[in-house]
Write a protein that holds these residues in place. Structure first.
Motif, short mmCIF file in Angstrom:
data_model
loop_
_atom_site.label_atom_id
_atom_site.label_comp_id
_atom_site.label_asym_id
_atom_site.label_seq_id
_atom_site.Cartn_x
_atom_site.Cartn_y
_atom_site.Cartn_z
N ILE B 119 0.86 -1.19 0.00
CA ILE B 119 0.00 0.00 0.00
C ILE B 119 0.89 1.23 0.00
O ILE B 119 1.67 1.45 0.93
N ALA B 120 0.77 2.04 -1.07
CA ALA B 120 1.66 3.19 -1.23
C ALA B 120 0.86 4.47 -1.33
O ALA B 120 -0.24 4.49 -1.89
N GLY B 121 1.40 5.53 -0.78
CA GLY B 121 0.84 6.86 -0.96
C GLY B 121 1.90 7.78 -1.52
O GLY B 121 2.96 7.93 -0.92
N GLY B 122 1.65 8.36 -2.70
CA GLY B 122 2.56 9.34 -3.27
C GLY B 122 3.97 8.82 -3.46
O GLY B 122 4.18 7.72 -3.99
N ILE B 123 4.94 9.60 -2.97
CA ILE B 123 6.35 9.24 -3.16
C ILE B 123 6.71 7.96 -2.41
O ILE B 123 7.75 7.35 -2.66
N GLY B 124 5.82 7.50 -1.53
CA GLY B 124 6.02 6.22 -0.84
C GLY B 124 6.05 5.03 -1.78
O GLY B 124 6.30 3.91 -1.35
N ILE B 125 5.85 5.26 -3.06
CA ILE B 125 5.90 4.17 -4.04
C ILE B 125 7.32 3.62 -4.22
O ILE B 125 7.51 2.47 -4.63
N TYR B 146 -2.13 1.83 -4.82
CA TYR B 146 -1.30 3.03 -4.91
C TYR B 146 -2.20 4.24 -4.99
O TYR B 146 -2.99 4.39 -5.93
N SER B 147 -2.09 5.09 -4.00
CA SER B 147 -2.93 6.28 -3.92
C SER B 147 -2.12 7.50 -4.35
O SER B 147 -1.04 7.75 -3.81
N VAL B 148 -2.65 8.25 -5.34
CA VAL B 148 -1.96 9.45 -5.82
C VAL B 148 -2.96 10.61 -5.88
O VAL B 148 -4.17 10.40 -5.86
N LEU B 153 0.13 13.58 -11.24
CA LEU B 153 1.10 13.37 -10.17
C LEU B 153 1.27 11.88 -9.83
O LEU B 153 1.86 11.53 -8.82
N GLY B 154 0.75 11.01 -10.67
CA GLY B 154 0.86 9.57 -10.42
C GLY B 154 2.17 9.03 -10.98
O GLY B 154 2.22 8.42 -12.05
N ALA B 155 3.22 9.23 -10.21
CA ALA B 155 4.55 8.83 -10.69
C ALA B 155 4.61 7.32 -10.93
O ALA B 155 4.19 6.54 -10.08
N TYR B 156 5.10 6.97 -12.09
CA TYR B 156 5.38 5.57 -12.45
C TYR B 156 4.14 4.70 -12.62
O TYR B 156 4.25 3.49 -12.77
N VAL B 157 2.95 5.31 -12.63
CA VAL B 157 1.73 4.51 -12.77
C VAL B 157 1.73 3.74 -14.09
O VAL B 157 1.49 2.53 -14.12
N ASP B 158 2.04 4.42 -15.17
CA ASP B 158 2.00 3.75 -16.48
C ASP B 158 3.04 2.64 -16.55
O ASP B 158 2.76 1.54 -17.04
N LEU B 160 4.31 0.91 -14.08
CA LEU B 160 3.96 -0.23 -13.22
C LEU B 160 2.79 -1.01 -13.80
O LEU B 160 2.78 -2.24 -13.77
N ARG B 161 1.82 -0.30 -14.36
CA ARG B 161 0.68 -1.00 -14.99
C ARG B 161 1.16 -1.84 -16.17
O ARG B 161 0.71 -2.96 -16.38
N GLY B 162 2.07 -1.25 -16.94
CA GLY B 162 2.59 -1.98 -18.10
C GLY B 162 3.32 -3.25 -17.68
O GLY B 162 3.27 -4.26 -18.36
N ARG B 163 3.98 -3.17 -16.57
CA ARG B 163 4.80 -4.29 -16.14
C ARG B 163 4.01 -5.34 -15.36
O ARG B 163 4.24 -6.53 -15.50
N TYR B 164 3.12 -4.89 -14.52
CA TYR B 164 2.46 -5.82 -13.58
C TYR B 164 0.95 -5.94 -13.79
O TYR B 164 0.29 -6.69 -13.07
N GLY B 165 0.40 -5.20 -14.77
CA GLY B 165 -0.99 -5.37 -15.18
C GLY B 165 -1.99 -5.22 -14.05
O GLY B 165 -1.95 -4.25 -13.27
N ALA B 166 -2.87 -6.22 -13.93
CA ALA B 166 -4.00 -6.13 -13.01
C ALA B 166 -3.58 -6.19 -11.55
O ALA B 166 -4.42 -5.99 -10.67
N ARG B 167 -2.31 -6.47 -11.27
CA ARG B 167 -1.87 -6.48 -9.88
C ARG B 167 -1.67 -5.06 -9.34
O ARG B 167 -1.42 -4.87 -8.15
N VAL B 168 -1.76 -4.05 -10.24
CA VAL B 168 -1.57 -2.66 -9.83
C VAL B 168 -2.93 -1.95 -9.79
O VAL B 168 -3.67 -1.93 -10.78
#
Lengths: 202, 321, 346
Positions: B119-125, B146-148, B153-158, B160-168
């Motif tokens: 469970i991540a919030g912001g830069i805590g990713i 992951y809460s942004v 401001l959703g750093a690395y969302v794309d 991570l989604r590309g890499r891990y799919g539905a687990r994100v």
């Protein structure tokens, strides 16, 4: 019967407490012999838990059987098993199906509590997540360090290993993984010189 | 002094503006050696020479733990802070030489877990980026929540989604999306461990919710680096070295001790690890204990202080340092 | 067997011998004339050329025979090597640490060629050549910890770190001072040290644990431990105690010099980078009393240590019944002269 008073022991031996009903989505109780009393006390103090409680009970090796008192609690699920070995498949299935939030309570002999905690650990729970309360017999479960066989309900020290026949003295060193104390050959250095057994664990 | 491990001389290879608040820095070694491999969740301390002030800030490593070609960190700009993040944002450029500590992990995965709930919030990713790479390589079971603040401001969302799919799973404050924590915690199989990294409030929320639902404390893990707070200047006597120093408003006590040439141990510089624990010999006044390390009793007794984050108000403070 | 290595046994006819060079480099563990527990850890940095500290993992004249003895112990009792399922990553860390160290420190004996994850390992003394995929256990004949510790002197345990504690959850233990891996595996730091007398009360384990939890990658530390063993027997396991226990009763004044051995453990601790676990190699060195007394300072000091040790410790270390015999042998070598501080001969 009240809580057992233990002498101070070396740090590998677990310290037991009193069962406290805790918040959780389900409540699994496993007890043997006099441990039934701890289950009754806990559920009587928190009757709301009964609807989500599952009690597995094994009568004591010394013959104590409190099945009636446990059945009278009216828990959602009650099962009486003739031995821990017979109860283990059911316990394993319950743990495999469980979700985080389930509370686990063990009461009775040290060997029973340790085997429940080991099963819970194998299912992924931290050891500390299992509440334990000692009641009844202090008989020990002992692993022979030589042949690896476990002898149940050891009351004498030294005692004869039920597997290999060596005479073992019982150390206080305790393995949570094996749910057993350690037995070591007492006459290894002087074969045949074996002191008289005393009843150390009643 | 950080328990004897050699420091890592690096050059900044790349600075990337991830979004309006976050920059990513890539470091490679100056000496041609390979970077040490590390474990997901580890941080390094970055040493900065901020126009004469020596700053040493911890940042979680986010590159893949097995990648020895370089290390990557992300830094969120903190306008109200003491200046470490502003220095990184405003002054650090590709080609600059810097020094890193060896990686230290105060936020490791529990290798026994049947499942890891992140469970991540912001830069805590950032620690989770490394942990997910490690779990993926080892076939570990995990999911990320992951809460942004907003898509921008959703750093690395794309990534991570590309890499891990539905687990994100991503939640945007701007759209009133919120992690349904109670439901999430209710449905986890036995043997799940939950990890949280983010703002203080989020960490407290996860701990409190899990406890109220009967999760054992040892299955709930968090990492919160405290930035040393700013405050009023104060004087401290260092008995072992015979020095009296002044701690400036935007300086930590640890930094002031180091600036006086006195060696003091540290690992996290964020009040979490306990390494810099120091005996208080005399205290006439009030210690502002800002750490997560000392017990409440220890704090109340005023016999110990964590100089990385804690401060003092009063007439006199004498430390065994 | 090559000229570099002895052909000797640690059982049966006990042909184990230390050469003059091995005696000279023996790690005598007492820095002063008395002994009590202490944490006594120091950085594991390279020591003088020729010393047991010269390299990260010391390989000496006993290497090949020791590995043969280990293979025999494992054939007799496979439970001496165990790894809980979550410890495989730490096993790879250990394999990498040992292979890198040995290939760097002893290039004439060991080689490691890495091409990404495709590794090629050559161990000339044991005549092993292995190509494998790093992090893929199916490409080795056994797990990574077992594979590399079948080729490395000393016992090994791997400790997972969590919940502010260290958990002994993997190990290769065939040269132990009377403790059982099978029994202790899974225990916390204080649990597995529980049987040690006196040290808990002295706070030794609190301080040691606090120190080790902060151990950093790239900064290993070391300390000594010691005990006494009759005959150069590596496998003084509790499992086999009925087999080796009687040997303590058959020493005589005529045989004590040859049969009584000081057993020294050089213990090192290494933070492992990928797993965040701690590797704990426990390297055992054996020296007979008759070889030990050839160094006058060691002879004087050994006598004083045995004479003054508390009975509780002599019992725990297993030599109380032969203490008088040992003192009778050592006393003539103690002329009462002062000894200099530190480990080195005068």
């Amino acid at each position: 019967m009240t809580k057992t008073e233990f002498e101070p022991a070396i740090p590998s031996r677990p310290v037991y407490g009193v069962l406290h009903p805790a918040v959780g989505s389900a409540h699994l109780f496993v007890a043997d012999g006099e441990g039934a009393g701890a289950v009754c006390d806990a559920l009587t103090s928190a009757p709301a838990l009964k609807a989500a409680a599952h009690v597995i009970y094994i009568p004591g090796a010394n013959g104590s059987d409190h099945t009636g008192a446990l059945q009278a609690l009216g828990v959602a699920q009650f099962h009486r098993a003739p031995s821990f070995a017979a109860a283990l498949p059911r316990l394993t299935k319950v743990l495999a199906d469980a979700h985080m939030g389930m509370q686990i309570y063990a009461a009775g002999t040290e060997g029973l509590m340790a085997q429940v905690a080991a099963a819970a650990q194998a299912a992924g729970l931290p050891y500390e997540a299992v509440q334990m309360e000692h009641r009844g017999s202090l008989a020990r479960r002992v692993q022979c360090v030589h042949c690896k066989g476990v002898t149940e309900n050891v009351t004498l020290d030294p005692f004869q290993c039920s597997h290999c026949g060596l005479t073992l003295f019982v150390r206080d060193h305790f393995s949570r993984r094996l749910a057993a104390f350690q037995g070591v050959c007492i006459d290894a250095e002087d074969p045949g010189q074996i002191p008289a057994s005393v009843e150390r664990f009643k | 002094m950080s328990v004897g491990a050699p420091k890592i001389p690096v050059v900044v290879a790349e600075v990337i503006e991830v979004n309006a608040l976050i920059k990513r820095f890539r470091f490679v070694r100056r000496d041609g050696l390979a970077m040490p491999v590390f474990s997901g969740g580890a941080h390094v301390v970055v040493e900065m020479d901020d126009h004469g002030t020596r700053r040493m800030n911890p940042y979680s490593l986010m590159s893949a733990p097995g990648d020895t070609s370089g290390y990557e960190i992300s830094v969120r700009r903190d306008e109200a802070g003491r200046g470490g993040s502003l220095y990184m944002h405003n002054h650090v450029r590709a080609g600059m030489e810097m020094v890193l500590s060896q990686p230290v992990n105060l936020f490791p995965l529990d290798a026994r877990a049947k499942k890891h709930l992140l469970i991540a919030g912001g830069i805590g990713i950032t620690p989770f980026v490394a942990q997910m790479a490690q779990l993926e390589a080892m076939g570990g079971r995990f999911e990320l929540h992951y809460s942004v603040r907003s898509p921008a401001l959703g750093a690395y969302v794309d990534h991570l989604r590309g890499r891990y799919g539905a687990r994100v799973h991503v939640y945007h404050d701007a759209f009133d999306e919120k992690i349904d924590l109670a439901n999430l915690l209710k449905t986890q199989p036995l043997g799940t461990h939950v990890y949280v990294c983010g703002p203080k409030g989020m960490i407290a929320w996860v701990h409190a919710t899990a406890r109220a639902m009967g999760w054992p404390d040892r299955a709930v893990h968090s990492e919160e680096f405290l930035a040393p707070p700013v405050g009023l200047a104060f004087d401290v006597s260092l008995a072992a070295s015979g020095k009296t120093i002044t701690v400036q408003p935007n300086q930590s006590l640890l930094e002031a001790i180091e600036a006086a040439g006195v060696d003091a141990p540290y690992l996290c510089r964020g009040g979490a690890c306990g390494q810099c624990e120091t005996d208080v010999l005399r205290c006439e006044g009030h210690i502002e204990h800002n750490d997560h390390w000392l017990s409440d009793d220890q704090k109340a007794s005023h016999t110990k202080i964590m100089p990385c984050v804690s401060r003092f108000r009063g007439a006199g403070l004498v430390l065994d340092r | 067997m090559s000229l570099d290595f002895n052909d000797e046994t640690f059982r049966g006819d006990f042909t184990y011998r230390n050469s003059a060079r091995a005696i000279k480099r023996f790690p005598f563990p007492f820095p002063e004339d008395s002994y009590m527990y202490s944490v006594n850890m120091e950085p594991h940095v390279p020591g003088p050329v020729g010393s047991v500290f010269e390299h990260m993992f010391d390989v000496d004249e006993h290497y090949v025979s020791e590995m043969r003895d280990r293979a025999q112990v494992l054939a007799d009792d496979p439970l001496r090597c165990q790894s809980l399922p979550h410890m495989e990553l730490a096993g790879w860390d250990l394999l990498e640490l040992i292979m890198e160290s040995k290939a760097r420190d002893y290039p004439h004996w060991f080689s490691l060629h890495r091409d990404g994850n495709q590794w090629h390992w050559i161990n000339r003394p044991l005549q092993i050549e292995q190509r494998f995929t790093f992090m893929d256990a199916s490409t080795l004949p056994c797990g990574p910890m077992e594979y590399i510790t079948r080729q490395t002197q000393g016992d090994f345990t791997l400790q997972d770190q969590r919940d502010d504690d260290l958990w002994i959850e993997a190990g290769m233990v065939t040269t132990q001072a009377d403790w059982s891996l099978d029994f202790d595996i899974g225990m916390s730091f204080k649990q597995w040290h529980a049987p040690v007398p006196l040290a808990h009360q002295a706070g030794i384990f609190d301080r040691a644990l606090k120190f080790l939890l902060k151990l950093q990658h790239g900064a290993p530390v070391r300390r000594f431990n010691w005990t006494m063993t009759v005959d150069p027997l590596l496998d003084t396991s509790p499992e086999n105690y009925p087999k080796w226990g009687p040997s303590k009763t058959t020493m005589t004044p005529e045989t004590v010099g040859r049969r009584q051995h000081l057993r020294v453990e050089l213990q090192t601790l290494h933070r492992l980078p990928r797993s965040n676990a701690i590797a704990f190699p426990i390297r055992c060195y054996l020296i007979s009393f008759q070889d030990l007394v050839t160094v006058p300072k060691w002879a004087r000091r050994m006598h004083r240590v045995v004479r003054d040790i508390p009975d509780e410790l002599a019992t725990y270390k297993g030599f109380i019944r032969n203490k008088a015999l040992m003192l009778d042998y050592l006393a003539p070598f103690d002329d009462g002269l002062p000894t200099s501080p530190g480990f080195a001969p005068e």
